[in-house]
Design a protein around this motif. Structure first.
Motif, PDB file in Angstrom:
ATOM      1  N   GLY A  64     -21.587 -43.438  -6.185  1.00  0.00           N
ATOM      2  CA  GLY A  64     -21.934 -42.754  -7.427  1.00  0.00           C
ATOM      3  C   GLY A  64     -20.708 -42.235  -8.154  1.00  0.00           C
ATOM      4  O   GLY A  64     -20.605 -42.341  -9.377  1.00  0.00           O
ATOM      5  N   LEU A  65     -19.760 -41.704  -7.415  1.00  0.00           N
ATOM      6  CA  LEU A  65     -18.525 -41.217  -8.039  1.00  0.00           C
ATOM      7  C   LEU A  65     -17.727 -42.364  -8.632  1.00  0.00           C
ATOM      8  O   LEU A  65     -17.129 -42.219  -9.710  1.00  0.00           O
ATOM      9  N   GLU A  66     -17.724 -43.523  -7.973  1.00  0.00           N
ATOM     10  CA  GLU A  66     -17.068 -44.707  -8.553  1.00  0.00           C
ATOM     11  C   GLU A  66     -17.726 -45.048  -9.887  1.00  0.00           C
ATOM     12  O   GLU A  66     -17.046 -45.348 -10.869  1.00  0.00           O
ATOM     13  N   TRP A  67     -19.060 -45.025  -9.915  1.00  0.00           N
ATOM     14  CA  TRP A  67     -19.789 -45.393 -11.127  1.00  0.00           C
ATOM     15  C   TRP A  67     -19.615 -44.376 -12.254  1.00  0.00           C
ATOM     16  O   TRP A  67     -19.635 -44.746 -13.415  1.00  0.00           O
ATOM     17  N   PHE A  68     -19.472 -43.089 -11.919  1.00  0.00           N
ATOM     18  CA  PHE A  68     -19.251 -42.082 -12.968  1.00  0.00           C
ATOM     19  C   PHE A  68     -17.857 -42.233 -13.582  1.00  0.00           C
ATOM     20  O   PHE A  68     -17.572 -41.666 -14.632  1.00  0.00           O
ATOM     21  N   ALA A  69     -16.992 -42.964 -12.911  1.00  0.00           N
ATOM     22  CA  ALA A  69     -15.685 -43.399 -13.413  1.00  0.00           C
ATOM     23  C   ALA A  69     -14.870 -42.263 -14.030  1.00  0.00           C
ATOM     24  O   ALA A  69     -14.563 -41.285 -13.361  1.00  0.00           O
ATOM     25  N   GLU A  70     -14.559 -42.377 -15.309  1.00  0.00           N
ATOM     26  CA  GLU A  70     -13.644 -41.457 -15.978  1.00  0.00           C
ATOM     27  C   GLU A  70     -14.164 -40.021 -16.037  1.00  0.00           C
ATOM     28  O   GLU A  70     -13.387 -39.081 -16.234  1.00  0.00           O
ATOM     29  N   HIS A  71     -15.445 -39.805 -15.843  1.00  0.00           N
ATOM     30  CA  HIS A  71     -16.009 -38.452 -15.924  1.00  0.00           C
ATOM     31  C   HIS A  71     -15.720 -37.618 -14.678  1.00  0.00           C
ATOM     32  O   HIS A  71     -15.817 -36.386 -14.718  1.00  0.00           O
ATOM     33  N   VAL A  72     -15.356 -38.254 -13.567  1.00  0.00           N
ATOM     34  CA  VAL A  72     -15.118 -37.531 -12.319  1.00  0.00           C
ATOM     35  C   VAL A  72     -13.904 -36.614 -12.440  1.00  0.00           C
ATOM     36  O   VAL A  72     -13.938 -35.462 -11.988  1.00  0.00           O
ATOM     37  N   ALA A  73     -12.848 -37.081 -13.057  1.00  0.00           N
ATOM     38  CA  ALA A  73     -11.642 -36.252 -13.209  1.00  0.00           C
ATOM     39  C   ALA A  73     -11.961 -34.992 -14.011  1.00  0.00           C
ATOM     40  O   ALA A  73     -11.517 -33.896 -13.650  1.00  0.00           O
ATOM     41  N   ASP A  74     -12.756 -35.132 -15.074  1.00  0.00           N
ATOM     42  CA  ASP A  74     -13.138 -33.968 -15.869  1.00  0.00           C
ATOM     43  C   ASP A  74     -14.008 -33.017 -15.057  1.00  0.00           C
ATOM     44  O   ASP A  74     -13.860 -31.795 -15.142  1.00  0.00           O
ATOM     45  N   ALA A  75     -14.907 -33.562 -14.250  1.00  0.00           N
ATOM     46  CA  ALA A  75     -15.765 -32.728 -13.401  1.00  0.00           C
ATOM     47  C   ALA A  75     -14.933 -31.953 -12.378  1.00  0.00           C
ATOM     48  O   ALA A  75     -15.225 -30.792 -12.092  1.00  0.00           O
ATOM     49  N   ARG A  76     -13.912 -32.581 -11.848  1.00  0.00           N
ATOM     50  CA  ARG A  76     -13.053 -31.892 -10.876  1.00  0.00           C
ATOM     51  C   ARG A  76     -12.270 -30.764 -11.542  1.00  0.00           C
ATOM     52  O   ARG A  76     -12.047 -29.708 -10.952  1.00  0.00           O
ATOM     53  N   ARG A  77     -11.843 -30.982 -12.796  1.00  0.00           N
ATOM     54  CA  ARG A  77     -11.090 -29.960 -13.532  1.00  0.00           C
ATOM     55  C   ARG A  77     -11.978 -28.825 -14.011  1.00  0.00           C
ATOM     56  O   ARG A  77     -11.495 -27.706 -14.206  1.00  0.00           O
ATOM     57  N   HIS A  78     -13.264 -29.107 -14.236  1.00  0.00           N
ATOM     58  CA  HIS A  78     -14.185 -28.123 -14.813  1.00  0.00           C
ATOM     59  C   HIS A  78     -15.479 -28.052 -14.002  1.00  0.00           C
ATOM     60  O   HIS A  78     -16.522 -28.546 -14.454  1.00  0.00           O
TER      61      HIS A  78
END
Length: 105
Positions: A64-78
């Motif tokens: 699922g994290l692979e599929w969320f792709a570019e949004h994971v980095a933002d989720a980790r920051r926020h």
């Protein structure tokens, strides 16, 4: 691939009203409605349910994290900004075992 590219390859969700994430006792822990702003997450979690026979565990969370792709980095920051990604990170980090229950419309 981007989140949008990944979504394009996933099964349709027009037959769903939402999806529940439940613990082993069947208690609902998280709900994703079929609502504007949540449809991408619903589609992704539905695809996880299909691929992993309803299991949400460290392995399926990683996918699922692979599929969320570019949004994971933002989720980790926020933390808190992307609750559906936060849940996958928690499942992976804490090695949790949950069940995905798509809800028919």
């Amino acid at each position: 691939m981007s989140f949008q590219d990944n979504l394009a390859a996933m099964p349709a969700i027009d037959h769903l009203s939402g999806l529940n994430v439940c613990d082993a006792e069947g208690n609902m822990l998280h709900h994703i409605p079929a609502a504007p702003g949540k449809l991408g997450s619903l589609k992704l979690y539905h695809a996880l349910a299909a691929e992993f026979n309803g299991a949400l565990n460290a392995e399926s969370a990683a996918r699922g994290l692979e599929w969320f792709a570019e949004h994971v980095a933002d989720a980790r920051r926020h933390p808190g900004k992307h609750p559906n990604i936060d849940l996958l990170l928690q499942v992976q980090n804490e090695n949790l075992d949950y069940h995905l229950h798509p809800l028919p419309a």
